[in-house]
Write a protein that holds these residues in place. Structure first.
Motif, PDB file in Angstrom:
ATOM      1  N   GLY A 100       0.860  -1.212  -0.124  1.00 56.91           N
ATOM      2  CA  GLY A 100      -0.010   0.073  -0.143  1.00 56.91           C
ATOM      3  C   GLY A 100       0.871   1.191   0.182  1.00 56.91           C
ATOM      4  N   THR A 104      -4.109   2.472   3.470  1.00 54.31           N
ATOM      5  CA  THR A 104      -3.453   1.968   2.310  1.00 54.31           C
ATOM      6  C   THR A 104      -3.054   0.527   2.943  1.00 54.31           C
ATOM      7  OG1 THR A 104      -1.352   3.115   3.003  1.00 54.31           O
ATOM      8  CG2 THR A 104      -2.562   3.863   1.093  1.00 54.31           C
ATOM      9  N   CYS A 121       1.422   4.986   0.423  1.00 57.61           N
ATOM     10  CA  CYS A 121       0.593   6.314   0.983  1.00 57.61           C
ATOM     11  C   CYS A 121       1.110   7.559   1.110  1.00 57.61           C
ATOM     12  CB  CYS A 121       0.704   5.758   2.641  1.00 57.61           C
ATOM     13  SG  CYS A 121       2.048   5.730   3.620  1.00 57.61           S
TER      14      CYS A 121
END
Length: 238
Positions: free
Chosen positions: A208, A225, A210
């Motif tokens: 993820g 995320t 971010c």
């Protein structure tokens, strides 16, 4: 949430899931269809494991110790997990540099499905919220923190090159990810790394993202995320 799942044998766990941050471990645990009772581990293994399942897959989750970052710490956790897996968790082992054929094949199919239809990430995030009422990872904050500290960080910036980004839905990118042992907060250095490295990786990573790795890096989107990345991992396993 108390587990009502009967203990499984160690050989039933065939997916190893490594998290770099406790926040990512939280999201990974929350995305499981079920959490299983823990099983004993071999003496000397410093990892702490969470057992769970997604669909037909039984999963072992481990996280890098809190406060430790970088590829070295991740490699240590992964090595112990692999050693324990080969001796205890499962009879099915593989090298990090040679992922099972089924994994990249499934990834390719998932990419095609995303081009034809829509991702199931929102559905899985909604399910997380209904199952774990205390979880605060599901709603992405606005962009109010995106330009926090602009005046200080941009004292020497060319103001004509400022980018004003609007909030948008999460996007899934199928590409290489650079990992290192330090946090990047320099856009020029980031772009240099991007142009000089990264054509040989064979390990499959879900991450993820971010921030933009520039001087305005902040942690406002880390939890969200992490949840999105966990939801994508679930979609891949399914």
């Amino acid at each position: 949430m108390a587990s009502t799942i009967e203990p499984r044998s160690r050989s039933a766990y065939t997916v190893e899931w490594v998290c770099a941050l406790p926040k990512e471990q939280t999201a990974s645990m929350a995305i499981m269809d079920a959490i299983h009772p823990i099983l004993p581990k071999p003496p000397g293994d410093p990892n702490n494991y969470t057992l769970g399942s997604v669909g037909k897959h039984n999963i072992v989750i481990a996280c890098v110790p809190k406060g430790q970052i970088g590829t070295n710490s991740t490699a240590t956790v992964t090595t112990w997990m692999a050693l324990t897996s080969s001796r205890e968790w499962s009879k099915h082992t593989s090298s990090l540099n040679n992922p099972p054929t089924a994994l990249p094949a499934a990834l390719g199919k998932l990419e095609s499905e995303h081009e034809l239809t829509v991702t199931k990430i929102p559905e899985y995030l909604d399910g997380m919220g209904k199952k774990w009422l205390r979880l605060k990872y599901l709603n992405a904050p606005g962009d109010e923190g995106e330009h926090e500290g602009d005046e200080e960080n941009c004292r020497y910036c060319d103001k004509t090159r400022i980018l004003r980004r609007k909030p948008r839905e999460a996007r899934v990118h199928y590409d290489l990810i650079a990992s290192g042992n330090q946090v990047i907060k320099d856009a020029v250095f980031r772009d240099k790394l991007n142009s000089n490295f990264g054509k040989q990786l064979s390990v499959r990573v879900i991450r993820g993202i971010c921030d933009y790795a520039d001087s305005h890096k902040n942690k406002a989107l880390q939890e969200h995320t992490a949840a999105v990345a966990a939801a994508l991992a679930k979609e891949l396993l399914q």
